[in-house]
Design a protein around this motif. Structure first.
Motif, PDB file in Angstrom:
ATOM      1  N   HIS A   1      55.546  37.217  34.863  1.00 60.13           N
ATOM      2  CA  HIS A   1      55.105  37.260  36.258  1.00 60.13           C
ATOM      3  C   HIS A   1      53.590  37.157  36.348  1.00 60.13           C
TER       4      HIS A   1
ATOM      5  N   THR B   1      52.877  33.490  36.113  1.00 60.93           N
ATOM      6  CA  THR B   1      53.169  32.855  37.403  1.00 60.93           C
ATOM      7  C   THR B   1      52.067  33.134  38.406  1.00 60.93           C
TER       8      THR B   1
ATOM      9  N   THR C   1      49.334  30.559  40.259  1.00 58.29           N
ATOM     10  CA  THR C   1      49.541  30.369  41.693  1.00 58.29           C
ATOM     11  C   THR C   1      48.303  30.680  42.521  1.00 58.29           C
TER      12      THR C   1
END
Length: 255
Positions: free
Chosen positions: A229, A232, A236
């Motif tokens: 995560h 990610t 992002t």
């Protein structure tokens, strides 16, 4: 800043986190570590439910769970808001969701991830060593880690100094806690490496508050999520979208 040696775990406290001896004998700032497996960090919060919780309204004009006081603190230019909502004022369990504002003004939620915050919960008046995470809205400018840049647009400091070592509050290893970190702009100078220990508000107000890899237990003041995560999130976040983190217990954030 006053550093206090903690020889039992090989760490030196630094503000709300700690400077830790890395594999090469150099220092790093901050908090804890995660099982890089991506498993939900130990002790999922009772309110967590699915690992991908969505808002009932997938495109709201205001971020659900944030009250007028909290919303007013989010800069108008911010189009990415990472919400870290604690289970309770005294809980170390949280949920984290990245919200992105679309051109029409609606907010779109990403997945909701299980997370940890400080051992003793949250506070609106954070001080060094109080084992609470600060409540508030803070900008996100800088990243780094022991591992190489996974493809973030944020400035990234790749350094062997990002290594904690030792164990956490529940006896879990901290070895990979700082594989990836994002500096939370609480009592720090934006635009510098997360390793920069400058504290504009003074050492009593603590510092070294990061989003970092979860190690399966509470932190000293940071927010931690599983390694996949973190990757990610790093890929992002966009500087042009002026990302911020909104963090605190759910009740406080609803004000």
């Amino acid at each position: 800043m006053i550093a206090v040696s903690v020889t039992a775990v090989g760490l030196t406290l630094l503000g709300a986190g700690y400077v830790a001896t890395d594999r090469y004998g150099t220092g790093s700032t901050e908090n804890n570590r995660d099982a890089a497996s991506g498993r939900p960090a130990g002790g999922a919060p009772a309110h967590a439910g699915s690992s991908a919780v969505r808002s009932a309204d997938p495109m709201p004009t205001a971020i659900p769970g944030l009250g007028p006081k909290t919303l007013a603190e989010i800069p108008a230019a911010s189009r990415q808001v990472l919400v870290a909502s604690g289970q309770a004022k005294d809980s170390s369990n949280s949920l984290v969701t990245l919200w992105s504002r679309q051109a029409d003004g609606h907010w779109h939620p990403g997945e909701t991830w299980r997370a940890h915050n400080a051992k003793d919960g949250w506070t609106g008046d954070h001080h060094a060593g109080d084992l609470h995470s600060p409540i508030g809205v803070f900008t996100l400018h800088d990243a780094g880690g022991f591992d190489a840049d996974p493809g973030t647009k944020l400035p990234y400091d790749h350094s062997s100094s990002f290594h904690a070592g030792g164990v956490g509050f529940d006896g879990e290893t901290l070895d990979e806690a700082f594989d990836y970190v994002i500096a939370i702009d609480y009592n720090r100078v934006p635009g510098t490496s997360p390793l920069d220990g400058t504290q504009p508000l003074g050492s009593d107000k603590g510092g070294g508050i990061w989003v970092h890899v979860d190690h399966g237990g509470p932190t000293h003041g940071c927010v931690s999520i599983a390694a996949p995560h973190m990757v990610t999130l790093l890929r992002t976040l966009l500087p042009a979208d002026h990302p911020v983190i909104v963090m605190g217990d759910g009740q406080s954030l609803a004000e």
